[in-house]
Design a protein around this motif. Structure first.
Motif, PDB file in Angstrom:
ATOM      1  N   GLU A   1       5.291   8.665   2.447  1.00 50.76           N
ATOM      2  CA  GLU A   1       4.152   9.484   2.024  1.00 50.76           C
ATOM      3  C   GLU A   1       3.533   8.967   0.733  1.00 50.76           C
ATOM      4  N   GLN A   2       4.357   8.516  -0.189  1.00 50.31           N
ATOM      5  CA  GLN A   2       3.872   8.189  -1.531  1.00 50.31           C
ATOM      6  C   GLN A   2       3.799   6.700  -1.818  1.00 50.31           C
ATOM      7  N   GLY A   3       4.370   5.859  -0.947  1.00 52.97           N
ATOM      8  CA  GLY A   3       4.290   4.428  -1.158  1.00 52.97           C
ATOM      9  C   GLY A   3       5.362   3.921  -2.106  1.00 52.97           C
ATOM     10  N   VAL A   4       5.339   2.602  -2.315  1.00 51.21           N
ATOM     11  CA  VAL A   4       6.352   1.914  -3.109  1.00 51.21           C
ATOM     12  C   VAL A   4       5.668   1.133  -4.226  1.00 51.21           C
ATOM     13  N   LEU A   5       6.273   1.168  -5.398  1.00 47.80           N
ATOM     14  CA  LEU A   5       5.833   0.357  -6.532  1.00 47.80           C
ATOM     15  C   LEU A   5       6.861  -0.743  -6.754  1.00 47.80           C
ATOM     16  N   VAL A   6       6.389  -1.986  -6.869  1.00 43.10           N
ATOM     17  CA  VAL A   6       7.245  -3.108  -7.244  1.00 43.10           C
ATOM     18  C   VAL A   6       6.804  -3.559  -8.633  1.00 43.10           C
TER      19      VAL A   6
ATOM     20  N   CYS B   1       8.025   7.740 -10.959  1.00 43.87           N
ATOM     21  CA  CYS B   1       9.020   7.923  -9.899  1.00 43.87           C
ATOM     22  C   CYS B   1       9.823   9.201 -10.158  1.00 43.87           C
ATOM     23  N   PRO B   2       9.202  10.357  -9.976  1.00 43.83           N
ATOM     24  CA  PRO B   2       9.913  11.613 -10.249  1.00 43.83           C
ATOM     25  C   PRO B   2      11.120  11.824  -9.353  1.00 43.83           C
ATOM     26  N   THR B   3      11.156  11.165  -8.186  1.00 40.13           N
ATOM     27  CA  THR B   3      12.293  11.336  -7.277  1.00 40.13           C
ATOM     28  C   THR B   3      13.510  10.526  -7.713  1.00 40.13           C
ATOM     29  N   ARG B   4      13.326   9.590  -8.641  1.00 46.07           N
ATOM     30  CA  ARG B   4      14.398   8.694  -9.093  1.00 46.07           C
ATOM     31  C   ARG B   4      14.989   7.898  -7.927  1.00 46.07           C
ATOM     32  N   SER B   5      14.155   7.540  -6.969  1.00 44.87           N
ATOM     33  CA  SER B   5      14.570   6.683  -5.861  1.00 44.87           C
ATOM     34  C   SER B   5      14.166   5.260  -6.233  1.00 44.87           C
TER      35      SER B   5
ATOM     36  N   PHE C   1       5.182   7.402  -7.074  1.00 44.37           N
ATOM     37  CA  PHE C   1       5.637   6.671  -5.896  1.00 44.37           C
ATOM     38  C   PHE C   1       6.936   7.260  -5.363  1.00 44.37           C
ATOM     39  N   GLY C   2       7.131   7.067  -4.052  1.00 41.80           N
ATOM     40  CA  GLY C   2       8.346   7.562  -3.428  1.00 41.80           C
ATOM     41  C   GLY C   2       9.540   6.661  -3.672  1.00 41.80           C
ATOM     42  N   HIS C   3       9.288   5.393  -3.980  1.00 39.78           N
ATOM     43  CA  HIS C   3      10.369   4.455  -4.268  1.00 39.78           C
ATOM     44  C   HIS C   3       9.826   3.388  -5.203  1.00 39.78           C
TER      45      HIS C   3
END
Length: 669
Positions: free
Chosen positions: A208-213, A491-495, A468-470
């Motif tokens: 849903e939120q995408g990934v940040l690298v 990254c509020p989910t800390r994933s 972001f979700g991850h």
């Protein structure tokens, strides 16, 4: 298979075209249409991105069933089994984990190498101990072929060659923080990128939120930029800290300054400075009609407390503060009008002996109106006055005196250009340390300022627009406390998947292990994975760096290598200038190995000189501070002593430089 891919791609294009041409009201409104178009565009990009080398493997079960493994899944209604299994699906797991000792029900694992849409090579592995059949094509595995292939200057995927220890990390069900550590060439980064693709596939929040690298520099991001799109994933943002902060640094901060600016006390100082801009004391006055309405400090303090209770960032909380003041002024204006009218009534009564309210009510009764006289307070239209005050420049100026609008740059400048502000908000620092932090107003921003600007932006305007979700962080051992705050805001989910090697740490890294590096920011609960086999660096190169590794990381177990190569050479440049000897060696390398991808790794200050001498016509010039994560066929390390003395982490920079080659290493001293 490709026919199905082409048909689905064409159908998506047609559907997207019809949607974009349809009026907004026919597609649920403009917002719904835009959202649907974005979704279709993402699906289309995914299909197009995975189209090159779509299928790379097949697994044949002992019961006769077979599955093709590819970069994404393809299904048809007329088949019970999928035409193509996504490499991240559970059904594809045996492709990566089956061995002759544990075949997992497989008879054969087949590897396919495609160029465009043509199969160029087939290689089979027999896993159940049966003798080869006529259609079995047993040959060297694709891993060896991939390792021996020439470098291209871009990182490729390992989707067809992931090893069991790597695949276990990629598919880990752990939703929190995963750390991937390992020596040079063990595949840390490629594992982390495949982990990002797996997270998008397996974890709904990431999808849903995408990934940040987050990478250390733009050179590195360019190197890895093709990996995720080639896996069919495009909802990934590749960024440096400069990209996150929205500011491009134009100067370099000395290591002591960068270390100070990276400490968490800078966040506390900025927050304390913001509080001094939030109506610390004073009254408030604004003209209404011919009268000045004044609010005393107690009323201002009440408005301030209400704004602070909102929990909003400074500029948004300022609007709450302003609303509270406007409401208080409106109420005060109504009370003042009431008081004025009552005073007039009293003066008239004293002068004439008439009670104006009683006389008004009597006149109304004589006219046939039995209701009470209009309350004098109704003579003020509260809503109109409130709206008028809210739009007045005079009111805005008066609010600014107590609670000014701020920008991230002005806030950081207010701290770093004022010796008194630094001393007041950073009392634990010495005079010498405070002097290091001072900067000239309007001067250039450095990389060390970026986390401060991001922190200031969060304080004055609120959290970043996108989270972001991850998040994947490469060279995570490098992050300062302030950079970690940048990451955690997104990254509020800390994933997260964190990648690093303390033997390759730069000057900002103070910790010696992951617990020390992460505990202040993420706690001590994380999954630690160690990669033990180097697939890039040869045994000969690793052996030549063993003594250096013992000095810079005495507690680290050296990685093993599955590859052999040339013994590293040392070339003495003296008495010639280093650049002259370098050009001569490059000419020799080009004659002997014309197709190789070459790099010259040197101290940062040498890059301009080497470029002016035409070295970049023979090889890529890489400053040692930016060599982490890169790889080349041939690497020439020019001036190792200069690299070791250029920065506080010079020996670790040299270790990085010496371990970038996949085939041959030459050191010029």
């Amino acid at each position: 298979m490709y026919a199905l891919l082409d048909r689905q791609t064409a159908e998506l294009r047609d559907e997207l075209g019809r949607l974009l041409k349809a009026p907004a009201e026919e597609s649920g409104g403009a917002y719904a249409r835009d959202a649907a178009a974005e979704h279709l565009t993402g699906r289309l990009r995914r299909l197009e991105g995975a189209g090159q080398g779509l299928c790379f493997g097949r697994i044949d079960h002992a019961d006769g069933t077979a599955l093709h493994i590819g970069r994404l899944g393809l299904h048809t209604d007329d088949r019970e089994l999928p035409l193509l299994v996504d490499w991240r699906a559970d059904a594809a797991r045996p492709f990566y984990t089956a061995t002759p000792v544990h075949p997992l029900g497989l008879r054969r694992r087949r590897h396919l190498r495609l160029e465009e849409r043509t199969v160029r090579e087939i290689s089979d592995e027999l896993l159940d101990g049966t003798p080869p059949a006529p259609d079995d094509l047993v040959a060297d595995g694709p891993l060896i072929a991939a390792l021996e292939a020439r470098r291209t200057g871009r990182m490729g995927t390992a989707v067809s060659t992931l090893q069991a220890e790597q695949d276990a990390i990629v598919r880990s069900p752990h939703r929190g923080v995963s750390v991937v550590q390992g020596g040079p060439g063990t595949g840390k980064t490629v594992v982390a990128l495949h982990r990002a693709a797996y997270a998008l596939y397996a974890f709904p929040r990431a999808a849903e939120q995408g990934v940040l690298v987050l990478g250390p520099n733009t050179r590195f991001l360019d190197y890895i930029s093709h990996v995720l799109p080639s896996l069919g994933e495009n909802d990934v943002v590749l960024a440096t800290t400069a990209d996150l902060a929205g500011v491009r640094p134009t100067a370099h901060a000395p290591a002591p300054v960068a270390r100070l600016k990276g400490t968490a006390v800078m966040a506390e100082a900025l927050a304390a400075l913001v509080r001094t801009r939030q109506a610390p004391a004073g009254d408030f006055a604004v003209q209404v009609g011919q009268e000045w309405i004044r609010l005393d400090r107690h009323e201002v303090a009440a408005a301030r407390n209400e704004a602070l209770r909102s929990g909003l960032a400074h500029n948004r909380a300022r609007e709450v503060f302003k609303e509270q003041l406007v409401d208080a002024v409106t109420d005060a204006a109504a009370r003042a009008t009431t008081d004025t009218l009552e005073r007039i009534d009293a003066e008239v009564a004293r002068a004439t002996g008439l009670d104006l309210d009683r006389a008004t009510r009597a006149d109304l009764r004589n006219l046939g109106f039995d209701g009470p006289a209009t309350d004098v307070t109704d003579e003020i239209d509260h809503d109109a006055l409130r709206a008028d005050l809210a739009q007045r420049a005079q009111v805005d100026h008066a609010v600014d005196r107590l609670w000014p609008r701020l920008s991230a740059r002005t806030l950081v400048d207010a701290l770093l250009t004022d010796p008194d502000a630094l001393a007041a908000h950073l009392p634990a620092l010495s005079t010498a340390e405070l002097a290091c932090l001072l900067r000239t107003a309007g001067g250039p921003w450095t990389g060390a300022d970026l986390p401060l600007l991001d922190e200031a932006a969060a304080l004055v305007d609120g959290p970043p627009e996108r989270s972001f979700g991850h998040v994947v962080v490469d060279e995570a051992q490098e992050l300062s406390a302030m950079q970690w705050r940048m990451v955690l805001r997104r990254c509020p989910t800390r994933s997260m998947t964190l990648v690093g090697d303390f033997a390759q740490a730069g000057p900002a890294a103070d910790a010696r292990d992951w617990t020390g590096a992460l505990a202040p920011h993420l706690g001590t609960r994380f999954a630690l994975h160690t990669l033990t086999v180097s697939y890039r660096t040869t045994q000969e190169i690793l052996a030549s760096t063993r003594d250096l590794l013992t000095r810079i990381a005495p507690d680290q177990t050296p990685a093993g290598s599955i590859r052999h190569g040339e013994v590293p050479r040392t070339v003495t440049a003296r008495p010639r200038p280093l650049v002259e000897a370098l050009v001569a060696e490059l000419r020799h390398q080009a004659e002997q190995h014309p197709g190789d991808l070459r790099a010259v790794v040197c101290a940062d200050h040498r890059t301009v000189e080497f470029a002016q001498a035409g070295v970049d016509g023979w090889a890529t010039i890489v400053p040692a501070s930016e060599a982490r994560g890169l790889e080349f066929d041939t690497v020439l390390v020019a001036g190792p002593d200069e690299i070791t003395t250029a920065r506080p982490c010079g020996e670790r920079d040299l270790y990085v430089a010496l371990t970038r080659a996949t085939k041959r290493l030459v050191t010029l001293v």
